[in-house]
Write an enzyme that holds these catalytic residues in place. Structure first.
Site, PDB file in Angstrom:
ATOM      1  N   LYS A  25     -39.113 112.111  86.104  1.00 16.78           N
ATOM      2  CA  LYS A  25     -39.978 110.992  86.509  1.00 16.78           C
ATOM      3  C   LYS A  25     -41.360 111.137  85.895  1.00 16.78           C
ATOM      4  O   LYS A  25     -41.854 112.258  85.717  1.00 16.78           O
ATOM      5  CB  LYS A  25     -40.138 110.987  88.045  1.00 16.78           C
ATOM      6  CG  LYS A  25     -40.624 109.669  88.594  1.00 16.78           C
ATOM      7  CD  LYS A  25     -39.542 108.611  88.559  1.00 16.78           C
ATOM      8  CE  LYS A  25     -40.052 107.237  88.840  1.00 16.78           C
ATOM      9  NZ  LYS A  25     -38.966 106.231  88.727  1.00 16.78           N
ATOM     10  N   GLY A  85     -40.430  93.158  99.596  1.00 20.94           N
ATOM     11  CA  GLY A  85     -40.946  93.387  98.240  1.00 20.94           C
ATOM     12  C   GLY A  85     -40.279  92.443  97.257  1.00 20.94           C
ATOM     13  O   GLY A  85     -39.052  92.420  97.145  1.00 20.94           O
ATOM     14  N   GLY A 102     -41.220  92.094  93.841  1.00 20.39           N
ATOM     15  CA  GLY A 102     -41.621  92.393  92.466  1.00 20.39           C
ATOM     16  C   GLY A 102     -40.433  92.195  91.531  1.00 20.39           C
ATOM     17  O   GLY A 102     -39.613  91.290  91.735  1.00 20.39           O
ATOM     18  N   VAL A 148     -37.641  93.917  91.015  1.00 18.40           N
ATOM     19  CA  VAL A 148     -36.301  94.093  91.582  1.00 18.40           C
ATOM     20  C   VAL A 148     -36.023  93.111  92.726  1.00 18.40           C
ATOM     21  O   VAL A 148     -34.998  92.415  92.731  1.00 18.40           O
ATOM     22  CB  VAL A 148     -36.112  95.564  92.058  1.00 18.40           C
ATOM     23  CG1 VAL A 148     -34.830  95.726  92.843  1.00 18.40           C
ATOM     24  CG2 VAL A 148     -36.122  96.504  90.864  1.00 18.40           C
TER      25      VAL A 148
HETATM   26  P1  NAD Z   1     -42.781  96.166  91.300  1.00 17.61           P
HETATM   27  O1  NAD Z   1     -44.075  96.884  91.219  1.00 17.61           O
HETATM   28  O2  NAD Z   1     -42.430  95.160  90.262  1.00 17.61           O
HETATM   29  O3  NAD Z   1     -42.634  95.426  92.732  1.00 17.61           O
HETATM   30  C1  NAD Z   1     -42.876  96.053  93.955  1.00 17.61           C
HETATM   31  C2  NAD Z   1     -43.301  94.950  94.925  1.00 17.61           C
HETATM   32  O4  NAD Z   1     -43.376  95.490  96.241  1.00 17.61           O
HETATM   33  C3  NAD Z   1     -44.677  94.361  94.608  1.00 17.61           C
HETATM   34  O5  NAD Z   1     -44.603  92.950  94.555  1.00 17.61           O
HETATM   35  C4  NAD Z   1     -45.557  94.837  95.762  1.00 17.61           C
HETATM   36  O6  NAD Z   1     -46.590  93.923  96.068  1.00 17.61           O
HETATM   37  C5  NAD Z   1     -44.526  94.922  96.874  1.00 17.61           C
HETATM   38  N1  NAD Z   1     -44.900  95.805  97.992  1.00 17.61           N
HETATM   39  C6  NAD Z   1     -45.524  97.009  97.982  1.00 17.61           C
HETATM   40  N2  NAD Z   1     -45.653  97.481  99.240  1.00 17.61           N
HETATM   41  C7  NAD Z   1     -45.072  96.568 100.061  1.00 17.61           C
HETATM   42  C8  NAD Z   1     -44.864  96.484 101.472  1.00 17.61           C
HETATM   43  N3  NAD Z   1     -45.274  97.432 102.308  1.00 17.61           N
HETATM   44  N4  NAD Z   1     -44.206  95.402 101.960  1.00 17.61           N
HETATM   45  C9  NAD Z   1     -43.771  94.433 101.140  1.00 17.61           C
HETATM   46  N5  NAD Z   1     -43.942  94.447  99.798  1.00 17.61           N
HETATM   47  C10 NAD Z   1     -44.584  95.487  99.275  1.00 17.61           C
HETATM   48  O7  NAD Z   1     -41.666  97.290  91.392  1.00 17.61           O
HETATM   49  P2  NAD Z   1     -40.117  97.173  91.007  1.00 17.61           P
HETATM   50  O8  NAD Z   1     -39.933  97.584  89.610  1.00 17.61           O
HETATM   51  O9  NAD Z   1     -39.586  95.886  91.516  1.00 17.61           O
HETATM   52  O10 NAD Z   1     -39.538  98.375  91.902  1.00 17.61           O
HETATM   53  C11 NAD Z   1     -39.343  98.233  93.297  1.00 17.61           C
HETATM   54  C12 NAD Z   1     -38.562  99.434  93.803  1.00 17.61           C
HETATM   55  O11 NAD Z   1     -37.305  99.505  93.133  1.00 17.61           O
HETATM   56  C13 NAD Z   1     -39.241 100.782  93.544  1.00 17.61           C
HETATM   57  O12 NAD Z   1     -38.946 101.650  94.599  1.00 17.61           O
HETATM   58  C14 NAD Z   1     -38.582 101.269  92.276  1.00 17.61           C
HETATM   59  O13 NAD Z   1     -38.648 102.679  92.142  1.00 17.61           O
HETATM   60  C15 NAD Z   1     -37.161 100.780  92.493  1.00 17.61           C
HETATM   61  N6  NAD Z   1     -36.359 100.606  91.275  1.00 17.61           N
HETATM   62  C16 NAD Z   1     -36.834  99.835  90.261  1.00 17.61           C
HETATM   63  C17 NAD Z   1     -36.036  99.656  89.126  1.00 17.61           C
HETATM   64  C18 NAD Z   1     -36.474  98.766  87.987  1.00 17.61           C
HETATM   65  O14 NAD Z   1     -35.672  98.515  87.079  1.00 17.61           O
HETATM   66  N7  NAD Z   1     -37.695  98.249  87.993  1.00 17.61           N
HETATM   67  C19 NAD Z   1     -34.783 100.283  89.040  1.00 17.61           C
HETATM   68  C20 NAD Z   1     -34.332 101.051  90.105  1.00 17.61           C
HETATM   69  C21 NAD Z   1     -35.140 101.201  91.226  1.00 17.61           C
END
Ligand code: NAD
Length: 350
Positions: free
Chosen positions: A87, A181, A183, A185
């Site tokens: 990571k 959340g 974002g 995903v």
């Molecule tokens: P991102 O930064 O695009 O989105 C995260 C979202 O969560 C943001 O919109 C943020 O405002 C919101 N957030 C943060 N704290 C919050 C809360 N307490 N309540 C509600 N919303 C909240 O991140 P992402 O890439 O979508 O990743 C999200 C999760 O998925 C992470 O844990 C990441 O490790 C995991 N993940 C991501 C991927 C990928 O391809 N991006 C793959 C596997 C796992």
């Protein structure tokens, strides 16, 4: 390099015999963070996307990096991938003097590891940032595919398996959801289930994003970050950051199952056991969200993206999750413990 000594690091609960812990610091570019490698395999480098996030201290950032890289090892093992887990974590500065400069400095740090560590986008990084990193480093993946898209697909497949387990049918039409959340995903998941689901509650801490989501998906019901836990739904889907399932939050849950994309959803393994006792079916995070890792490893192996090949590989998540549910009901033990043991048996082989 960092204020935390090697001795202190080794004493951390999260240390788990990590193979490499590299603090990264460059004052000129505001870069501060860690690259860590949990497991190595001579056949392939270790993979782990890079997260940019606000942390209260270097120690918090290091602990998050260690937990996430360990999880990547488990994820790779159960997805049938021969890579180790790793990571990259960058502490989000109060303001970016220059985001490009920061990403260039980070790319240099990745290059210093000479290909032992391969990385892409996690929370806090976008596809456009990947292009900046790729200008300086050959060890960046996810340029010819979308990790987000295949993460979303894997979550959808996992939801189908979970609904079959609960109701004997994978149909979404009578089913209700709460997504935490929105974002990359969470947004992708919403897009995938919006037309078929009966009802979807959503929450995010980003108000502007919520307005945009409501314009695009008018039927969703927005609730606050605390209310999201309390919704009486079939599936609660954590798609924000780590540890959303903790001793406080699980007391509020009114869902039948948990299937989401966030990494390290459980504050501790004990929380998984409590969910089991409460009769809430927990689909282990690193099994559900392996689609992103699967597609970037596929890109690394084959250089050319094939939609069909990657989709086939992501479909494997269904079988793994079914096995975990089956073993859990046979052994009457929590799904997170069953998944961990399955992965650790694979570790023993290499
Ligand atoms: P991102 O930064 O695009 O989105 C995260 C979202 O969560 C943001 O919109 C943020 O405002 C919101 N957030 C943060 N704290 C919050 C809360 N307490 N309540 C509600 N919303 C909240 O991140 P992402 O890439 O979508 O990743 C999200 C999760 O998925 C992470 O844990 C990441 O490790 C995991 N993940 C991501 C991927 C990928 O391809 N991006 C793959 C596997 C796992």
């Amino acid at each position: 390099m960092t204020d935390i000594t090697q001795k202190e690091i080794e004493k951390l609960e999260e240390f788990d015999n990590h193979k490499l812990i590299r603090p990264i610091k460059k004052s000129g570019s505001n870069l501060l963070g860690f690259i860590v490698i949990h497991r190595e395999n001579p056949k392939m480098p270790s993979f782990g996307a890079t997260r940019v996030c606000k942390y209260d201290s270097e120690l918090d950032a290091l602990k998050d990096a260690l937990r996430l890289s360990k999880l990547m090892s488990y994820k790779a093992a159960l997805a049938g991938l021969p890579c180790g887990g790793a990571k990259g974590v960058i502490m989000k500065p109060g303001f970016f003097q220059s985001k490009k400069k920061l990403l260039y400095s980070y790319a240099e740090e990745v290059n210093n590891l000479k290909g032992k560590f391969i990385t892409g986008t996690d929370a806090g990084l976008q596809q456009k940032d990947l292009l900046v990193l790729r200008e300086k480093s050959p060890y960046i993946v996810g340029l010819h595919t979308s990790a987000t898209k295949f993460t979303g697909l894997g979550i959808l497949y996992s939801i189908e398996v979970t609904l079959e387990e609960l109701f004997g049918s994978k149909s979404l039409s009578e089913r209700t959801f709460a997504i935490q959340g929105l974002g990359k995903v969470g947004g992708e998941l919403l897009h995938l289930i919006y037309n078929d689901a009966k009802k979807i509650f959503v929450s995010d801490i980003d108000k502007k994003l919520l307005l945009k989501i409501k314009r695009e998906f008018p039927k969703v019901e927005i609730v606050s970050k605390d209310e999201i836990y309390e919704q009486k739904v079939d599936i609660f889907s954590p798609c924000a950051l780590s540890h959303s399932l903790n001793s406080e939050s699980i007391e509020k849950l009114a869902c039948k199952a948990i299937v989401g994309g966030a990494n390290n959803q459980l504050k501790s393994e004990k929380i998984g056991e409590k969910l089991f006792q409460k009769g809430i079916l927990y689909a282990p995070d690193y099994v559900v969200n392996a689609g992103g890792l699967i597609t970037v490893v596929d890109e690394f192996e084959h250089k050319v993206h094939s939609e069909g090949r990657v989709t086939e590989r992501v479909l494997g998540i269904k079988k793994t999750l079914k096995n975990i549910f089956e073993e859990s009901s046979k052994q009457k033990r929590a799904t997170n413990l069953i998944a961990n043991e399955m992965a650790e048996k694979i570790f023993d082989k290499y």
